[in-house]
Each structure stands twice: as C-alpha cells, then as structure tokens.
Design a protein around this motif. Structure first.
Motif, PDB file in Angstrom:
ATOM      1  N   ASN A 174       0.795  -1.229   0.000  1.00  0.00           N
ATOM      2  CA  ASN A 174       0.000   0.000   0.000  1.00  0.00           C
ATOM      3  C   ASN A 174       0.826   1.276   0.000  1.00  0.00           C
ATOM      4  O   ASN A 174       1.700   1.491   0.842  1.00  0.00           O
ATOM      5  CB  ASN A 174      -0.951   0.007   1.205  1.00  0.00           C
ATOM      6  CG  ASN A 174      -2.107  -0.975   1.029  1.00  0.00           C
ATOM      7  OD1 ASN A 174      -2.105  -1.757   0.083  1.00  0.00           O
ATOM      8  ND2 ASN A 174      -3.066  -0.915   1.915  1.00  0.00           N
ATOM      9  N   ILE A 217      -3.789   2.289  -2.573  1.00  0.00           N
ATOM     10  CA  ILE A 217      -3.388   3.679  -2.826  1.00  0.00           C
ATOM     11  C   ILE A 217      -4.011   4.590  -1.770  1.00  0.00           C
ATOM     12  O   ILE A 217      -4.865   4.162  -1.002  1.00  0.00           O
ATOM     13  CB  ILE A 217      -3.754   4.101  -4.268  1.00  0.00           C
ATOM     14  CG1 ILE A 217      -2.824   5.225  -4.736  1.00  0.00           C
ATOM     15  CG2 ILE A 217      -5.227   4.514  -4.369  1.00  0.00           C
ATOM     16  CD1 ILE A 217      -2.764   5.354  -6.239  1.00  0.00           C
ATOM     17  N   GLY A 219      -5.670   8.494  -0.786  1.00  0.00           N
ATOM     18  CA  GLY A 219      -6.264   9.773  -1.173  1.00  0.00           C
ATOM     19  C   GLY A 219      -6.712  10.488   0.088  1.00  0.00           C
ATOM     20  O   GLY A 219      -6.608   9.951   1.192  1.00  0.00           O
ATOM     21  N   THR A 232      -9.154  15.007  -2.542  1.00  0.00           N
ATOM     22  CA  THR A 232     -10.368  14.591  -3.244  1.00  0.00           C
ATOM     23  C   THR A 232     -11.513  15.419  -2.677  1.00  0.00           C
ATOM     24  O   THR A 232     -11.829  15.295  -1.489  1.00  0.00           O
ATOM     25  CB  THR A 232     -10.633  13.089  -3.004  1.00  0.00           C
ATOM     26  OG1 THR A 232      -9.542  12.342  -3.572  1.00  0.00           O
ATOM     27  CG2 THR A 232     -11.930  12.640  -3.637  1.00  0.00           C
ATOM     28  N   ASP A 240     -12.079  10.386  -9.114  1.00  0.00           N
ATOM     29  CA  ASP A 240     -10.925   9.734  -8.471  1.00  0.00           C
ATOM     30  C   ASP A 240     -11.163   8.234  -8.305  1.00  0.00           C
ATOM     31  O   ASP A 240     -10.254   7.419  -8.506  1.00  0.00           O
ATOM     32  CB  ASP A 240     -10.616  10.400  -7.129  1.00  0.00           C
ATOM     33  CG  ASP A 240     -10.103  11.827  -7.319  1.00  0.00           C
ATOM     34  OD1 ASP A 240      -9.883  12.227  -8.474  1.00  0.00           O
ATOM     35  OD2 ASP A 240      -9.936  12.540  -6.314  1.00  0.00           O
ATOM     36  N   THR A 243     -10.550   6.746 -11.590  1.00  0.00           N
ATOM     37  CA  THR A 243      -9.119   6.742 -11.892  1.00  0.00           C
ATOM     38  C   THR A 243      -8.436   5.561 -11.193  1.00  0.00           C
ATOM     39  O   THR A 243      -7.689   4.810 -11.815  1.00  0.00           O
ATOM     40  CB  THR A 243      -8.483   8.071 -11.417  1.00  0.00           C
ATOM     41  OG1 THR A 243      -9.201   9.146 -12.002  1.00  0.00           O
ATOM     42  CG2 THR A 243      -7.019   8.160 -11.788  1.00  0.00           C
ATOM     43  N   PHE A 244      -8.719   5.409  -9.901  1.00  0.00           N
ATOM     44  CA  PHE A 244      -8.081   4.315  -9.153  1.00  0.00           C
ATOM     45  C   PHE A 244      -8.470   2.964  -9.765  1.00  0.00           C
ATOM     46  O   PHE A 244      -7.633   2.077  -9.932  1.00  0.00           O
ATOM     47  CB  PHE A 244      -8.480   4.359  -7.670  1.00  0.00           C
ATOM     48  CG  PHE A 244      -8.040   5.628  -6.960  1.00  0.00           C
ATOM     49  CD1 PHE A 244      -6.828   6.243  -7.272  1.00  0.00           C
ATOM     50  CD2 PHE A 244      -8.834   6.206  -5.967  1.00  0.00           C
ATOM     51  CE1 PHE A 244      -6.422   7.407  -6.618  1.00  0.00           C
ATOM     52  CE2 PHE A 244      -8.433   7.363  -5.315  1.00  0.00           C
ATOM     53  CZ  PHE A 244      -7.226   7.972  -5.634  1.00  0.00           C
ATOM     54  N   TRP A 247      -6.717   2.159 -12.949  1.00  0.00           N
ATOM     55  CA  TRP A 247      -5.316   1.768 -12.750  1.00  0.00           C
ATOM     56  C   TRP A 247      -5.174   0.335 -12.209  1.00  0.00           C
ATOM     57  O   TRP A 247      -4.064  -0.178 -12.066  1.00  0.00           O
ATOM     58  CB  TRP A 247      -4.643   2.712 -11.745  1.00  0.00           C
ATOM     59  CG  TRP A 247      -4.357   4.088 -12.301  1.00  0.00           C
ATOM     60  CD1 TRP A 247      -4.260   4.453 -13.612  1.00  0.00           C
ATOM     61  CD2 TRP A 247      -4.114   5.272 -11.530  1.00  0.00           C
ATOM     62  NE1 TRP A 247      -3.985   5.790 -13.703  1.00  0.00           N
ATOM     63  CE2 TRP A 247      -3.874   6.322 -12.443  1.00  0.00           C
ATOM     64  CE3 TRP A 247      -4.066   5.549 -10.155  1.00  0.00           C
ATOM     65  CZ2 TRP A 247      -3.601   7.628 -12.030  1.00  0.00           C
ATOM     66  CZ3 TRP A 247      -3.795   6.854  -9.746  1.00  0.00           C
ATOM     67  CH2 TRP A 247      -3.558   7.876 -10.678  1.00  0.00           C
ATOM     68  N   VAL A 249      -6.237  -0.552  -9.079  1.00  0.00           N
ATOM     69  CA  VAL A 249      -5.957  -0.474  -7.637  1.00  0.00           C
ATOM     70  C   VAL A 249      -6.942  -1.367  -6.869  1.00  0.00           C
ATOM     71  O   VAL A 249      -8.099  -1.509  -7.262  1.00  0.00           O
ATOM     72  CB  VAL A 249      -6.056   1.010  -7.195  1.00  0.00           C
ATOM     73  CG1 VAL A 249      -6.256   1.130  -5.709  1.00  0.00           C
ATOM     74  CG2 VAL A 249      -4.825   1.776  -7.667  1.00  0.00           C
ATOM     75  N   LEU A 252      -8.202   1.442  -1.194  1.00  0.00           N
ATOM     76  CA  LEU A 252      -8.024   2.892  -1.061  1.00  0.00           C
ATOM     77  C   LEU A 252      -8.061   3.267   0.418  1.00  0.00           C
ATOM     78  O   LEU A 252      -8.992   2.904   1.136  1.00  0.00           O
ATOM     79  CB  LEU A 252      -9.163   3.632  -1.785  1.00  0.00           C
ATOM     80  CG  LEU A 252      -9.260   5.132  -1.491  1.00  0.00           C
ATOM     81  CD1 LEU A 252      -8.051   5.885  -2.057  1.00  0.00           C
ATOM     82  CD2 LEU A 252     -10.557   5.717  -2.075  1.00  0.00           C
ATOM     83  N   ILE A 282     -12.764  -2.814  -4.526  1.00  0.00           N
ATOM     84  CA  ILE A 282     -11.666  -2.013  -3.961  1.00  0.00           C
ATOM     85  C   ILE A 282     -11.901  -1.892  -2.454  1.00  0.00           C
ATOM     86  O   ILE A 282     -12.911  -1.317  -2.025  1.00  0.00           O
ATOM     87  CB  ILE A 282     -11.606  -0.614  -4.621  1.00  0.00           C
ATOM     88  CG1 ILE A 282     -11.328  -0.761  -6.131  1.00  0.00           C
ATOM     89  CG2 ILE A 282     -10.544   0.267  -3.959  1.00  0.00           C
ATOM     90  CD1 ILE A 282     -11.212   0.541  -6.901  1.00  0.00           C
TER      91      ILE A 282
END
Ligand code: GLA
Length: 511
Positions: A174, A217, A219, A232, A240, A243-244, A247, A249, A252, A282
């Motif tokens: 992470n 990730i 934020g 954010t 966002d 976006t994550f 990618w 991810v 979060l 996620i």
C-alpha cells in the motif's frame, strides 16, 4: 527552550507549515499544524521552519518562524485532535460549528441504506503500508533506496512474494501520502509524481499483481492531503474512484485532512458509492472517525460498518512504545463502543505494526503483535522488509498468531482484567469455542509471575481445556476452570495463549 505555540502566531496563519530538522528528515506534517492549542514547540536553534504551500513543497524557504524543532505533546483533554482544523484558522465561528455538528448528526440519522458490499476483507486485511516507516521521504537523489517512489513498492512486493509473506496472507502493498504530482492534469485527473513514478500507477499495479499481490493507494477527502498534495473534493470523488479503478488499484485509504465535518459526512459515503460504481472490488479504508474524535455521537459506527471495510479510529502510530500504549489504552477505554462494530468485512484499525523499526524492544514487538491480533486488527507492516531481522520475521510470521488474527468469526477481543499489579488480560473469542488470551505486563521491574485460573477469566463453558503458548508453542494440558496456573510475563511483554476445550478429538480446533 519550550514555548507555547501561541507565541508563534505568525507561523500559525500559514496554510501549511513544516519544520525540518536539518540533521534528518523530521518534519512536522501539516496535519498536525492545527493542534496548536495543545502544542508546545521546542526551540533547538538549528532547524528551519518554512512556509510550504503545495507548490513550494520541494523548495524550502526561510520564513518568519525560523529555527525551531517541533514536538507534539498531549493536551489536557488527553487526546490531541490531530487533524481537525482549528475554528479560528479555518474561519468557522463557534456558532457555525454547532450548526455544522447538528447537520452532520442529522445526516447520519437519515443516511441512506447503502452498503459497500464488495465482499472483501472478511478477515482483517494484511500487508505492507509505507507511511510509518517511510513517511513523506521524497528526496530520491539523496536517499534513492528509501524514498517514496515506484522502486520502493516494487522492492517490497518482491520481498512479500519471495520471503514467505504472501502465503501467510500479507498481500497488500500500500502506497500512502506523497505519491502524487502537486497538480492534477488538465482533465482534473490525479497523476503520480512523474520523476518518482515514471511508469505510472497502472504499471505498478500490474507489477504487484504479477507477484500475486494487491496494490493499495492513498487519497484524502479534503482540499489537500495531509502533506499538501491534491485532495479529493466532493466534486472529484467519482472521478478519483474511476481513476483508481482504471489503474487496477485494489484498496483505497481515504484520509481526512483539510475537510470539514460536513464534507466528511458527505464525502466518505459518496466515495463508498463511487467505488461500488466502478465495478472493481476495492477495499475501502476510511480515516473518517479519527477526524471526528473517534466516538459517538460524532462518529456513527453503524454507518461506517456499512460503507467502509476498515477505519482508523484514533491517533497516528509513531515509532515508540509510548505510542503503542496510548493506542491500546484508548481502544480498551472505549471497547464497549468499538468492540461490537468489528466483524467480517468491517474492522477497527489501530494503525500499522511497528515491528522491525527502531522504537520497540523484542518484548514490546511481541506485545504489539499479540495485542493487535487479539483486537482483530488489520496487520499492516511498515518496515524495511529488505533488512528486517530474523527475530522480527519470526514474530510477524508466527503461523498460529496469524490464524488467530484471521479467525473466521471476526470477533474483536476485549480487555477483561486490569490488576493492581499492572497486569492486564485480553480475551478474544474464536471459532470452535476456542479463545486467544493475552497476559500483558505494564511493569518495568522484572518478569512477573502471574497466578490465575481459567475460571477467574470467565471460562465457564467446558470442563476441560488445553492451551498452547503462541510464542513458545508449549502445550499446557489438563486445565479445568479451577486449575491454578502461573504465567511469567516479562516487563512490557506478553504471554499469549490459544485456549481450546477438550471435548473429543474430532472437535479440536485447527485440526
Ligand atoms: C495522516 C494519517 C497517516 C498518514 C498521513 C499521511 O496523518 O493518519 O496514517 O496517512 O496522514 O500524510
């Protein structure tokens, strides 16, 4: 020389300020800036405190608040409310503050019956998280092996995959704060720092996945992250999340610096929805309670358990035994509120494991592992896995410990006893009528011989029990409720037992 921070009024009006000790990388993070009411600053005469708006984060400038080293001390209220902006700094009047609190409480009452339902983290998540050990160390020219860049995360992924961690369940790698560029791109999309993450997060996720691991990730629900990178806002939650997800991810951590209670009350549930809408599972770690005092009525734990997989309740862990104790104290004092909220898919998070770093003795490292396990805590290591000692590996890779932490019932343990001799006993119920028992000494003199019985610890269900010492693996047989036994607990150490009833071989746990 110590002085109250009120004497530093000019500094406090800076949007962000940092104090840097030129001998090292010690910084006072912006998240701590607003606690000035409870802060005292220690003048050491050799450091530079600089005004550091995000745009200048890389280039330190001298400013009127020169030359001091900053040290956080506890305020009279016991808990420093680390990240809530001070009303006078954020421009909120006390009246507006009350109106806000009322609104937040009302919002919590009418909160929609939305659930995250991502099916993740049915047992406490395990892995590695950068923050406690690596902070916001971004000077890769001076310290290329220990700065926040893609190579660090790839190196930790390699270690997790090759040194037996992954098979034990430590699967998350992470990222924390300081991975971003200081500005979003023209489309408003978050971008990683181009020098430190030249391949991008998608490529890093691919690498981590190729090693059989997951990428997390960071934020921040607010105008900027605690270290001053793009936050954010309510307007960018959906973007966002997308976006994550794009990618690849897998988790979060959404921090809460630089936001109001209202923004958090709207933003955290909105992010849960936005993550769901991406269609990608996620894991969602919410720092929300830690920014609202950690307790009801400000914190609605029922709502949190619906929308977050885990949540930070309290202060940041620091590399010291004192910090571990303050967290254990707070969790124990408030266990009536916190303990029922944990369960499969939703966990209280007392923060990272320090094991392998500098602040804990061997006994204390064993104690942190045992206490976190009995609290059903997420197990995120934050240490240099390239250099960790075999002794510390043994603590973190203890198989029985991990099986207890990952018990499928997911019941958080409680402190059941606190003796006048500074011994505390924690018990966590496990599946198949087993339990984990942690005998914890807060003494500072010598190993203490603690005499007790299972009956005294409220073990009443079965006539006969057996116990296995989780660290020594010794088995203690023939324990009835009334059998007196003695455990020898080292100063600031633990003895941890796995206790199970003997009712016939077929029902023995773990077989
Ligand atoms: C807050 C969090 C920490 C870490 C830092 C990063 O203090 O509580 O865990 O994420 O921000 O700036």
């Amino acid at each position: 020389m110590l002085t109250d921070c009120a004497a530093l009024a000019p500094c406090l009006s800076f949007p962000i300020w940092r104090c840097q000790d030129p001998r090292g990388s010690q910084t006072l993070t912006p998240s701590r800036q607003p606690v000035c009411l409870h802060l005292r600053l220690e003048f050491k005469g050799s450091s530079i405190c600089s005004k550091a708006p995000p745009a200048a984060a890389g280039s330190w400038q001298a400013s009127p608040c020169l030359s001091f080293f900053c040290r956080q001390t506890r305020g009279p209220a016991g808990r420093d409310n680390l990240q809530a902006p001070l009303p006078h700094l954020s421009g909120e009047s006390p009246r507006k503050d009350w109106a806000m609190k009322l609104l937040v409480a009302l919002l919590a009452l009418v909160a929609p019956g939305f659930s995250l339902e991502n099916g993740l983290m049915r047992t406490p998540p395990m892995g590695w998280l950068a923050w406690e050990r690596y902070r916001c160390s971004i000077n890769c020219h001076e310290d290329p092996d220990n700065c926040i860049n893609e190579r660090l995360f790839m190196a930790m992924a390699d270690r997790l995959a090759e040194d037996g961690w992954r098979e034990l369940g430590y699967v998350y790698v992470n990222i924390d704060d300081c991975w971003m560029a200081l500005q979003r791109d023209e489309g408003g999309v978050l971008v990683p720092d181009p020098e430190r993450f030249p391949s991008g997060i998608r490529a890093l996720a691919d690498y981590v996945h190729s090693r059989g691991l997951k990428l997390g990730i960071y934020g921040d629900m607010g105008s900027m992250t605690c270290m001053g990178y793009p936050g954010t806002t309510l307007a960018t939650v959906a973007l966002d999340a997308q976006t994550f997800a794009s990618w690849g991810v897998d988790m979060l951590k959404l921090d809460g610096c630089y936001s109001s209670s209202l923004e958090r009350a709207l933003g955290y549930p909105a992010m849960a929805k936005a993550l769901n809408n991406t269609g990608r599972p996620i894991g969602y770690s919410c720092s929300w309670p830690a920014y609202d005092g950690g307790l009801p009525p400000e914190v609605n734990y029922t709502l949190l358990a619906d929308i977050c997989n885990l949540w930070r309740n309290f202060d940041d862990i620091e590399d010291s035994w004192q910090s571990v104790l303050s967290i254990v104290d707070w969790f124990s004092e408030h266990q009536d509120v916190l303990q029922p909220m944990a369960g499969p898919g939703h966990w209280n998070d007392p923060d990272m494991l320090l094991i392998g770093n500098y602040g804990l003795s061997f006994e204390q490292a064993k104690a942190q592992m045992a206490l976190w396990t009995v609290l059903a805590a997420p197990l995120f290591m934050s240490t240099d896995l390239r250099a960790i000692s075999p002794q510390n590996v043994d603590i973190l890779q203890n198989k029985l410990m991990i099986r207890i932490n990952q018990d499928p019932l997911g019941i958080q343990g409680r402190r059941v006893l606190k003796t006048k001799h500074h011994i505390e006993v924690f018990v966590r119920p496990l599946s198949k009528d087993a339990s984990a028992v942690v005998f914890f000494s807060r003494r500072t003199d010598m190993p203490y011989r603690y005499r007790t019985s299972l009956g005294a610890l409220n073990f009443t269900g079965h006539a006969l029990y057996e116990a296995q010492d989780v660290y020594t693996e010794n088995v203690i047989s023939g324990l009835t409720r009334d059998t007196d036994f003695t455990v020898v607990i080292n100063p600031s150490g633990v003895v941890m037992w796995h206790v199970y009833p003997i009712v016939g071989k077929e029902s023995l746990p773990w077989l």
